[in-house]
Design a protein around this motif. Structure first.
Motif, PDB file in Angstrom:
ATOM      1  N   ARG A 130       1.701  -1.850   0.300  1.00 10.84           N
ATOM      2  CA  ARG A 130       0.228   0.306   0.536  1.00 10.84           C
ATOM      3  C   ARG A 130       0.914   0.926  -0.165  1.00 10.84           C
ATOM      4  O   ARG A 130       0.299   2.649  -1.048  1.00 10.84           O
ATOM      5  CB  ARG A 130      -0.807  -0.106   0.799  1.00 10.84           C
ATOM      6  N   ASN A 131       2.171   0.967   0.428  1.00 11.37           N
ATOM      7  CA  ASN A 131       3.068   2.354   0.590  1.00 11.37           C
ATOM      8  C   ASN A 131       3.899   2.055  -0.190  1.00 11.37           C
ATOM      9  O   ASN A 131       4.816   3.129   0.131  1.00 11.37           O
ATOM     10  CB  ASN A 131       3.053   2.471   2.250  1.00 11.37           C
ATOM     11  N   GLY A 132       3.658   1.639  -0.991  1.00 12.12           N
ATOM     12  CA  GLY A 132       5.022   1.984  -2.746  1.00 12.12           C
ATOM     13  C   GLY A 132       5.976   0.974  -2.768  1.00 12.12           C
ATOM     14  O   GLY A 132       6.219   0.606  -3.276  1.00 12.12           O
ATOM     15  N   ALA A 133       5.941  -0.818  -1.839  1.00 15.51           N
ATOM     16  CA  ALA A 133       6.666  -1.784  -1.727  1.00 15.51           C
ATOM     17  C   ALA A 133       6.032  -2.044  -3.649  1.00 15.51           C
ATOM     18  O   ALA A 133       4.974  -2.393  -3.664  1.00 15.51           O
ATOM     19  CB  ALA A 133       6.622  -3.218  -0.902  1.00 15.51           C
ATOM     20  N   SER A 134       7.017  -2.511  -4.590  1.00 18.67           N
ATOM     21  CA  SER A 134       6.970  -3.067  -5.407  1.00 18.67           C
ATOM     22  C   SER A 134       7.580  -5.333  -5.152  1.00 18.67           C
ATOM     23  O   SER A 134       6.525  -5.694  -6.578  1.00 18.67           O
ATOM     24  CB  SER A 134       8.085  -2.654  -6.616  1.00 18.67           C
ATOM     25  N   GLU A 135       8.183  -5.265  -4.858  1.00 21.88           N
ATOM     26  CA  GLU A 135       8.033  -6.791  -4.374  1.00 21.88           C
ATOM     27  C   GLU A 135       7.820  -6.644  -3.044  1.00 21.88           C
ATOM     28  O   GLU A 135       8.957  -5.482  -2.006  1.00 21.88           O
ATOM     29  CB  GLU A 135       9.824  -6.822  -5.138  1.00 21.88           C
ATOM     30  N   VAL A 136       8.222  -8.142  -2.358  1.00 23.87           N
ATOM     31  CA  VAL A 136       8.038  -7.759  -1.277  1.00 23.87           C
ATOM     32  C   VAL A 136       8.538  -9.412  -0.728  1.00 23.87           C
ATOM     33  O   VAL A 136       8.317 -10.416  -1.449  1.00 23.87           O
ATOM     34  CB  VAL A 136       6.995  -7.697  -0.316  1.00 23.87           C
ATOM     35  N   TYR A 137      10.130  -9.682  -0.229  1.00 24.37           N
ATOM     36  CA  TYR A 137      10.682 -10.935  -0.142  1.00 24.37           C
ATOM     37  C   TYR A 137      10.260 -11.038   1.465  1.00 24.37           C
ATOM     38  O   TYR A 137      10.513 -10.285   2.791  1.00 24.37           O
ATOM     39  CB  TYR A 137      11.762 -11.028  -0.313  1.00 24.37           C
ATOM     40  N   VAL A 138       9.766 -12.476   1.572  1.00 25.26           N
ATOM     41  CA  VAL A 138       9.382 -12.887   3.421  1.00 25.26           C
ATOM     42  C   VAL A 138      10.444 -14.085   3.445  1.00 25.26           C
ATOM     43  O   VAL A 138      10.433 -15.116   2.752  1.00 25.26           O
ATOM     44  CB  VAL A 138       8.142 -12.642   3.637  1.00 25.26           C
ATOM     45  N   ALA A 139      11.435 -14.081   4.737  1.00 27.92           N
ATOM     46  CA  ALA A 139      11.863 -14.835   4.985  1.00 27.92           C
ATOM     47  C   ALA A 139      11.738 -16.339   5.783  1.00 27.92           C
ATOM     48  O   ALA A 139      11.238 -15.094   7.309  1.00 27.92           O
ATOM     49  CB  ALA A 139      13.215 -14.879   5.161  1.00 27.92           C
ATOM     50  N   ASP A 140      11.202 -16.410   5.908  1.00 29.72           N
ATOM     51  CA  ASP A 140      10.341 -17.523   6.610  1.00 29.72           C
ATOM     52  C   ASP A 140      11.308 -18.163   7.953  1.00 29.72           C
ATOM     53  O   ASP A 140      12.415 -19.116   7.883  1.00 29.72           O
ATOM     54  CB  ASP A 140       9.535 -18.896   6.586  1.00 29.72           C
ATOM     55  N   SER A 141      11.619 -18.000   8.856  1.00 32.90           N
ATOM     56  CA  SER A 141      13.094 -17.535  10.437  1.00 32.90           C
ATOM     57  C   SER A 141      12.882 -18.176  11.161  1.00 32.90           C
ATOM     58  O   SER A 141      13.658 -17.719  11.745  1.00 32.90           O
ATOM     59  CB  SER A 141      13.310 -16.383   9.844  1.00 32.90           C
ATOM     60  N   HIS A 142      11.821 -19.049  11.469  1.00 36.86           N
ATOM     61  CA  HIS A 142      11.938 -19.933  12.905  1.00 36.86           C
ATOM     62  C   HIS A 142      12.187 -21.380  12.328  1.00 36.86           C
ATOM     63  O   HIS A 142      11.893 -21.977  11.757  1.00 36.86           O
ATOM     64  CB  HIS A 142      10.921 -19.895  13.387  1.00 36.86           C
ATOM     65  N   GLY A 143      13.144 -21.914  13.152  1.00 39.65           N
ATOM     66  CA  GLY A 143      12.846 -23.526  13.683  1.00 39.65           C
ATOM     67  C   GLY A 143      13.645 -24.324  11.995  1.00 39.65           C
ATOM     68  O   GLY A 143      14.173 -23.281  11.808  1.00 39.65           O
TER      69      GLY A 143
END
Length: 282
Positions: free
Chosen positions: A48-61
């Motif tokens: 909504r605030n201008g990101a063109s790409e979002v990468y999420v690192a699942d980072s537990h366990g």
């Protein structure tokens, strides 16, 4: 803008017991739902605030906690373990900023709910230049070395002091406050979602205006690894980079955050192997 989001579980609201932190645990599915839902809230507000790409690192366990079937379809997700550089795998200079969600207090923090640093079975504390280092500090040093500024942190209230001292430009959103290692107080989920959206909006504005910075701590990094079992120190002390300080503590020195994180990851794997070996001695 290209945004990297590292998501952990112990710093999320409503997550307080080990029964919620592993796939074979009785309450894990609830924690997974919380993790997925708040990841979607953060990602949606970033877009909504201008990101063109979002990468999420699942980072537990085992790093397969976020439900892919329920994840915002615009997000690219990094899952699976082990992987190089763990919680910040594939982070590079093409990203405009790094955001953290669900981060917890460092190993050795009084009253920190589920407190640990990288591997709670292996390390009782990790110190960098005498500073008790959380995963937030270690990962931010790595990100900064890649040229990626730190913009946003949502997690345990006990991380606030680290933000104020080392990264005062970062937008901090408290998600809960530890009462004990296995207890915390958390606001209602609607309050949390509102706070995350407001925090992400502010952080994205700072990124656009170049008001976010790199974390800098004086080099060389003198890293002390305090193990829970002296047997792990026994196994690692002959590594020529290591200096034995006492039964439980090894120290190494480096100018590279990348190398520091790699060494910590290797020690974590070795320690886990030793713990498995001990469990199987009959």
């Amino acid at each position: 803008m290209k945004i990297y989001v590292s998501v952990d579980i112990e710093g999320l609201p409503g997550v307080v017991l080990p029964t919620m932190t592993a796939p074979w645990s009785s309450q894990f599915q609830r924690a997974s739902r919380i993790m997925t839902r708040l990841t979607n809230v953060l990602a949606d507000e970033a877009f909504r605030n201008g990101a063109s790409e979002v990468y999420v690192a699942d980072s537990h366990g085992l790093m397969t906690n976020i439900d892919y079937l329920e994840l915002d379809g615009r997000v690219n997700i990094i899952q699976g373990y082990p992987r190089a550089f763990s919680m910040v795998s594939l982070l590079d200079s093409t990203f405009n900023a790094i955001f953290y969600l669900g981060y917890h207090s460092a190993a050795g923090t009084p009253h920190g709910t589920l407190e640990h640093t990288y591997n709670g079975r292996v390390f009782s504390e990790i110190r960098v230049n005498g500073i008790r280092a959380s995963e937030y500090i270690l990962n931010s040093l790595y990100a900064s070395e890649q040229g990626v500024p730190v913009a946003f942190l949502a997690g345990d209230e006990y991380l606030r002091k680290e933000v104020e001292v080392y990264t005062p430009w970062v937008v901090f959103v408290p998600l809960k406050k530890g009462v004990s290692r296995y207890s915390a107080i958390s606001p209602g989920l609607s309050q949390i979602e509102k706070a995350i959206r407001e925090g992400v909006t502010e952080a994205m504005s700072k990124v656009k205006e170049n008001k976010v910075k790199l974390l800098e701590i004086t080099k060389p990094y003198k890293v002390e690894l305090v193990f829970r079992d002296s047997l792990i120190a026994d196994a690692l002390e002959e590594w020529d980079i290591m200096e034995r300080l006492d039964a439980y503590t090894l120290r190494f020195t480096t100018d590279s955050a990348r190398k520091m994180l790699a060494i910590i990851s290797i020690c974590s794997l070795v320690g886990s192997g030793i713990e498995s070996l001990k469990a199987n001695i009959r």
